[in-house]
Motif scaffolding. Structure first.
Motif, short mmCIF file in Angstrom:
data_model
loop_
_atom_site.label_atom_id
_atom_site.label_comp_id
_atom_site.label_asym_id
_atom_site.label_seq_id
_atom_site.Cartn_x
_atom_site.Cartn_y
_atom_site.Cartn_z
N HIS A 1 0.83 -1.22 0.00
CA HIS A 1 0.00 0.00 0.00
C HIS A 1 0.86 1.26 0.00
O HIS A 1 0.37 2.35 0.31
N GLY A 2 2.14 1.14 -0.33
CA GLY A 2 3.00 2.30 -0.48
C GLY A 2 3.59 2.86 0.78
O GLY A 2 4.13 3.97 0.76
N VAL A 3 3.51 2.13 1.89
CA VAL A 3 4.05 2.62 3.16
C VAL A 3 5.36 1.91 3.43
O VAL A 3 5.37 0.71 3.72
N ASP A 4 6.48 2.63 3.33
CA ASP A 4 7.78 1.99 3.53
C ASP A 4 8.59 2.61 4.66
O ASP A 4 9.74 2.24 4.88
N ILE A 5 8.01 3.57 5.39
CA ILE A 5 8.61 4.07 6.63
C ILE A 5 7.81 3.41 7.76
O ILE A 5 6.64 3.74 7.97
N ILE A 6 8.44 2.45 8.44
CA ILE A 6 7.71 1.66 9.43
C ILE A 6 8.46 1.77 10.75
O ILE A 6 9.53 1.18 10.93
N SER A 7 7.91 2.55 11.67
CA SER A 7 8.61 2.85 12.92
C SER A 7 8.06 2.02 14.07
O SER A 7 6.95 1.46 14.00
N LEU A 8 8.88 1.93 15.09
CA LEU A 8 8.53 1.12 16.24
C LEU A 8 8.98 1.81 17.51
O LEU A 8 10.13 2.22 17.62
N ASP A 9 8.06 1.97 18.45
CA ASP A 9 8.34 2.60 19.74
C ASP A 9 8.69 1.53 20.75
O ASP A 9 7.83 0.76 21.16
N CYS A 10 9.96 1.47 21.12
CA CYS A 10 10.37 0.58 22.20
C CYS A 10 11.39 1.31 23.05
O CYS A 10 12.44 1.71 22.56
N ASP A 11 11.08 1.48 24.33
CA ASP A 11 12.02 2.08 25.26
C ASP A 11 13.11 1.08 25.62
O ASP A 11 13.03 -0.10 25.30
N GLY A 12 14.12 1.57 26.32
CA GLY A 12 15.17 0.70 26.83
C GLY A 12 16.26 0.41 25.81
O GLY A 12 16.31 0.99 24.73
N CYS A 13 17.14 -0.52 26.17
CA CYS A 13 18.25 -0.92 25.33
C CYS A 13 17.76 -1.98 24.35
O CYS A 13 17.59 -3.15 24.71
N ILE A 14 17.53 -1.60 23.12
CA ILE A 14 16.85 -2.44 22.14
C ILE A 14 17.80 -3.19 21.21
O ILE A 14 17.34 -3.94 20.33
N ASP A 15 19.09 -3.04 21.39
CA ASP A 15 20.07 -3.52 20.40
C ASP A 15 19.88 -4.97 19.99
O ASP A 15 20.03 -5.31 18.81
N LEU A 16 19.58 -5.86 20.93
CA LEU A 16 19.49 -7.28 20.61
C LEU A 16 18.24 -7.65 19.82
O LEU A 16 18.18 -8.74 19.23
N LEU A 17 17.25 -6.77 19.78
CA LEU A 17 16.03 -7.04 19.01
C LEU A 17 16.04 -6.36 17.64
O LEU A 17 15.20 -6.68 16.78
N ILE A 18 16.96 -5.44 17.42
CA ILE A 18 17.00 -4.72 16.14
C ILE A 18 17.10 -5.66 14.95
O ILE A 18 16.40 -5.46 13.94
N PRO A 19 17.93 -6.72 14.98
CA PRO A 19 17.98 -7.61 13.81
C PRO A 19 16.63 -8.21 13.42
O PRO A 19 16.30 -8.30 12.24
N THR A 20 15.83 -8.60 14.42
CA THR A 20 14.51 -9.16 14.12
C THR A 20 13.64 -8.12 13.44
O THR A 20 12.95 -8.41 12.45
#
Length: 374
Positions: A260-279
């Motif tokens: 549907h043309g939406v390619d900016i997909i953001s996610l709000d997660c507080d804290g140290c998120i580094d280990l979940l970024i790959p997923t």
């Protein structure tokens, strides 16, 4: 350029006339303090809706100098339908109360507490409770979709000045809100089939709601998820479990968004998120928010070095400088300068502005930001 055009250009590594000054709301106590200091009428707190993106929020942002708030999005109902009725179960001598909230979570609220209340239990204790109290509340139905509101947004497709996001819901944070951290941690070992069934059921509602909402034809500029499943030392779920159980649900939703043309997909997660970024990156979520500086010094800089232009960001501005002085604001803006120059990144206070913030410092930040990044 409009702010809508600026966001699209920045997130696609294209030139802009200036970077928008983006906000992420305020604590209620912050607004009360600023009203007491005379920066805006106290009547606003009672007469205007001060929620994200509402009339009162826009009025305060205009006085401070922000362009828009990233957090407000249009959405649909992806939670319990109907929700539990909030019920006070007991009251202690110190005035604290034990409450069953709208998600069936048992929480202890204390009169002195201004932040998140303590989670002490849940209604969702086993499969029997799941089937009795939750399954019927997590089925798709047409009344979850605000069709009239979406049609109104569709009519504004070509005249909108600020970016419009669609809130896709939550694929794991919501499950945490149903069970609490402790119970959710145990159930994945005690009853793995139930664990996955709960995740899949909640995700199915999110997907079907998204599918129906997108079919109306609103031109959304970005999509947004909420999770809040990390703390200062890392995730509240094992990354491998998250990848296996939740990753595929992100993938099918982000694939649908891109159709549907939406390619900016953001996610709000507080804290140290580094280990979940790959997923998130591997399954189509490309924009991290609010990039809390915190005690772990989160920044898009190291992520960009590791993941390249796959990763975008909104946030990462250390809001603590608002409680200091203008020199501290200047130093923070200079820290942000090379990050902005990389592209694909828009600074924003890394969470809601706290009560210790000085009004004049926030105004100065907005003015200085426009000067430096304009």
């Amino acid at each position: 350029m409009t702010n809508r055009e600026r966001v699209q250009a920045i997130m696609h590594f294209q030139p802009v006339d200036r970077v928008p000054v983006v906000a992420f709301g305020y604590w209620g106590e912050t607004l009360e303090k600023w009203a007491d200091e005379g920066h805006f009428p106290k009547a606003w707190l009672k007469e205007l809706n001060m929620g994200d993106g509402a009339e009162g929020d826009r009025a305060v942002m205009e006085k401070l100098g922000f362009d828009f708030n990233w957090q407000p999005t249009s959405g649909a109902h992806v939670g319990l339908n109907p929700s539990f009725e909030r019920t006070v179960l007991s009251e202690d001598k110190d005035g604290s109360i034990l409450v069953r909230d709208h998600n069936g979570l048992l929480i202890r609220e204390k009169p002195s507490n201004k932040s998140i209340p303590s989670q002490v239990g849940t209604t969702l204790v086993d499969r029997e409770a799941w089937e009795e109290h939750y399954v019927h509340r997590l089925q798709f139905s047409e009344d979850r979709i605000p069709y009239a509101h979406l049609e109104k947004l569709k009519a504004e497709n070509d005249t909108r000045e600020n970016p419009l996001g669609f809130h896709c819901g939550s694929l794991y944070g919501f499950v945490r809100d149903l069970m609490g951290v402790e119970e959710l941690s145990y159930v994945q070992l005690d009853d793995p089939e139930l664990y996955e069934e709960i995740i899949n059921t909640c995700a199915d509602v999110c997907y079907r709601v998204l599918e129906k909402a997108l079919s109306v034809g609103v031109k959304f500029d970005y999509a947004h998820f909420w999770e809040d499943i990390c703390f200062k030392n890392g995730p509240l779920v094992h990354p491998a479990t998250f990848e296996r159980c939740v990753g595929p649900h992100y993938k099918r939703m982000t694939d649908l968004l891109r159709k549907h043309g939406v390619d900016i997909i953001s996610l709000d997660c507080d804290g140290c998120i580094d280990l979940l970024i790959p997923t998130w990156l591997d399954n189509g979520v490309n924009t991290m928010f609010p990039i809390e500086v915190g005690t772990w010094n989160a920044s898009i800089g190291p992520w960009r070095e590791k993941y390249g232009r796959r990763i975008l960001g909104v946030g990462g501005m250390d809001k603590r400088v608002f409680a200091q002085d203008k020199a501290a604001v200047d130093r923070e803006i200079e820290r942000l300068r090379p990050l902005v120059e990389m592209g694909g990144y828009i600074p924003c206070p890394d969470h809601r502005i706290a009560p210790d913030a000085i009004w004049e410092n926030v105004v100065y930040y907005c003015e200085r930001f426009r000067h430096v990044f304009g």
